[in-house]
Design a protein around this motif. Structure first.
Motif, mmCIF file in Angstrom:
data_model
loop_
_atom_site.group_PDB
_atom_site.id
_atom_site.type_symbol
_atom_site.label_atom_id
_atom_site.label_comp_id
_atom_site.label_asym_id
_atom_site.label_seq_id
_atom_site.Cartn_x
_atom_site.Cartn_y
_atom_site.Cartn_z
ATOM 1 N N ARG A 1 20.658 -45.913 -12.156
ATOM 2 C CA ARG A 1 19.236 -46.154 -12.397
ATOM 3 C C ARG A 1 18.589 -46.844 -11.211
ATOM 4 N N LEU A 2 17.311 -46.574 -11.042
ATOM 5 C CA LEU A 2 16.567 -47.227 -9.975
ATOM 6 C C LEU A 2 16.451 -48.722 -10.259
ATOM 7 N N THR A 3 16.588 -49.531 -9.222
ATOM 8 C CA THR A 3 16.414 -50.974 -9.361
ATOM 9 C C THR A 3 14.953 -51.330 -9.111
ATOM 10 N N GLN A 4 14.611 -52.570 -9.458
ATOM 11 C CA GLN A 4 13.235 -53.004 -9.221
ATOM 12 C C GLN A 4 12.919 -53.015 -7.733
ATOM 13 N N GLN A 5 13.920 -53.388 -6.909
ATOM 14 C CA GLN A 5 13.707 -53.389 -5.457
ATOM 15 C C GLN A 5 13.449 -51.971 -4.946
ATOM 16 N N GLU A 6 14.169 -51.006 -5.489
ATOM 17 C CA GLU A 6 13.952 -49.617 -5.076
ATOM 18 C C GLU A 6 12.559 -49.156 -5.480
ATOM 19 N N ARG A 7 12.128 -49.549 -6.638
ATOM 20 C CA ARG A 7 10.772 -49.164 -7.071
ATOM 21 C C ARG A 7 9.710 -49.789 -6.157
ATOM 22 N N GLN A 8 9.968 -50.987 -5.701
ATOM 23 C CA GLN A 8 9.041 -51.600 -4.748
ATOM 24 C C GLN A 8 9.012 -50.816 -3.440
ATOM 25 N N GLN A 9 10.170 -50.312 -3.010
ATOM 26 C CA GLN A 9 10.223 -49.489 -1.802
ATOM 27 C C GLN A 9 9.486 -48.164 -2.003
ATOM 28 N N ILE A 10 9.576 -47.621 -3.217
ATOM 29 C CA ILE A 10 8.844 -46.389 -3.521
ATOM 30 C C ILE A 10 7.343 -46.641 -3.413
ATOM 31 N N ALA A 11 6.895 -47.759 -3.990
ATOM 32 C CA ALA A 11 5.468 -48.087 -3.939
ATOM 33 C C ALA A 11 4.997 -48.271 -2.498
ATOM 34 N N VAL B 1 7.869 -41.096 -9.939
ATOM 35 C CA VAL B 1 6.449 -41.271 -9.617
ATOM 36 C C VAL B 1 5.560 -40.560 -10.638
ATOM 37 N N LEU B 2 5.920 -39.320 -10.982
ATOM 38 C CA LEU B 2 5.079 -38.538 -11.884
ATOM 39 C C LEU B 2 5.009 -39.130 -13.286
ATOM 40 N N ARG B 3 6.094 -39.749 -13.736
ATOM 41 C CA ARG B 3 6.092 -40.305 -15.090
ATOM 42 C C ARG B 3 5.516 -41.721 -15.130
ATOM 43 N N ASN B 4 5.153 -42.271 -13.963
ATOM 44 C CA ASN B 4 4.639 -43.649 -13.926
ATOM 45 C C ASN B 4 3.346 -43.768 -13.121
ATOM 46 N N GLY B 5 2.410 -42.877 -13.412
ATOM 47 C CA GLY B 5 1.075 -43.034 -12.839
ATOM 48 C C GLY B 5 0.732 -42.100 -11.701
ATOM 49 N N GLY B 6 1.727 -41.363 -11.161
ATOM 50 C CA GLY B 6 1.433 -40.455 -10.068
ATOM 51 C C GLY B 6 1.365 -41.173 -8.732
ATOM 52 N N PRO B 7 1.188 -40.433 -7.635
ATOM 53 C CA PRO B 7 1.227 -41.033 -6.296
ATOM 54 C C PRO B 7 0.134 -42.058 -6.035
ATOM 55 N N THR B 8 -1.013 -41.932 -6.734
ATOM 56 C CA THR B 8 -2.093 -42.894 -6.500
ATOM 57 C C THR B 8 -2.087 -44.038 -7.506
ATOM 58 N N GLY B 9 -1.386 -43.870 -8.628
ATOM 59 C CA GLY B 9 -1.407 -44.909 -9.661
ATOM 60 C C GLY B 9 -0.076 -45.604 -9.873
ATOM 61 N N TYR B 10 0.915 -45.305 -9.034
ATOM 62 C CA TYR B 10 2.246 -45.882 -9.222
ATOM 63 C C TYR B 10 2.250 -47.376 -8.904
ATOM 64 N N ARG B 11 2.827 -48.170 -9.827
ATOM 65 C CA ARG B 11 2.989 -49.611 -9.637
ATOM 66 C C ARG B 11 4.432 -49.963 -9.960
ATOM 67 N N ALA B 12 5.129 -50.601 -9.035
ATOM 68 C CA ALA B 12 6.557 -50.845 -9.185
ATOM 69 C C ALA B 12 6.871 -51.687 -10.414
#
Length: 244
Positions: A5-15, A42-53
């Motif tokens: 699973r993605l970690t919170q740090q990875e999600r921050q890197q995605i953002a 990204v698509l399930r969490n707001g899309g490229p403009t609405g993604y928040r880690a």
């Protein structure tokens, strides 16, 4: 791990990557993750403009604690099958359909039908499995029917079932070809209305759409014939020998 699973740090890197305008593939490369994982995240969490880690991480935790619905009749995996792998595949396939332009709910319904054993489910089964309202199922199916991707039939209990079969992509391609033909006809009508560059442009559109539509129809018919012939040959070779 690429499969974890993605970690919170990875999600921050995605953002951060999205903020820098990086493509999904580049973000995935930097995180050593499959591109499909980043795309789905990204698509399930707001899309490229609405993604928040932080919001994405909390949403994932909520989903992880939510009870997974029981699989409806015809969707159970075979004995010994990896149900986590099946779930992962369905999510990936849904993401692919969304990238092709299908709304999320419609993509989920189509994926559910594609990956069921029977290839058919009732509205109640789809609603229960996907945890959505019957109205959402009805709207998604209406769209899929218009694209030639889903049919309807009655079972032995007179219940209406939504069906996908081996001809599903053939019907979809033919529906697409008809759409091109309608577009071509509309462009030709414009040629009668406009003069000069606009008329030439519309004429070129009509010719292009005619060519594409005819090519799709020809290729779909050829593919259907070739595949059906191959299927008949396989059945004939597998038939038991009744010679004495």
């Amino acid at each position: 791990m690429p499969g974890g699973r993605l970690t919170q740090q990875e999600r921050q890197q995605i953002a951060l990557g999205l903020g820098d305008g990086l493509a999904y593939a580049e973000i995935a490369r930097r995180l050593d993750r499959p591109t499909s994982t980043i795309t789905r995240e990204v698509l399930r969490n707001g899309g490229p403009t609405g993604y928040r880690a932080d919001l994405a991480h909390r949403a994932t935790e909520r989903r992880a604690h939510r009870r997974r619905p029981a699989a409806p009749r015809g969707t159970q995996p075979a004995d010994g099958a990896d149900t986590d792998a099946i779930q992962e595949y369905r999510e990936n396939f849904t993401t692919l359909l969304m990238q092709q332009g299908l709304p999320k709910m419609t993509a989920r319904v189509l994926t559910c039908l594609f990956t069921s054993d029977t290839g058919s489910m009732t509205a109640a089964e789809l609603a229960r499995y996907l945890q959505i309202s019957p109205a959402s199922v009805s709207k998604a199916v209406a769209f899929l029917e218009g694209q030639g991707l889903v049919g309807r039939e009655r079972d032995e209990h007179r219940r209406e079932r939504y069906v996908v079969d081996n001809d599903v992509w053939y019907r979809s391609m033919i529906a697409s070809a008809r759409g091109h033909a309608r577009f071509a006809e509309a462009a030709r009508q414009g040629v009668e209305v406009f003069d000069g560059p606009a008329a030439i442009r519309l004429q070129n559109i009509a010719r292009f759409m005619d060519f594409i539509g005819e090519s799709i129809t020809r290729a779909a018919n050829q593919a259907r014939e070739v595949l059906s012939t191959e299927a008949r040959e396989v059945l004939s070779t597998e038939a038991p020998d009744h010679h004495d």
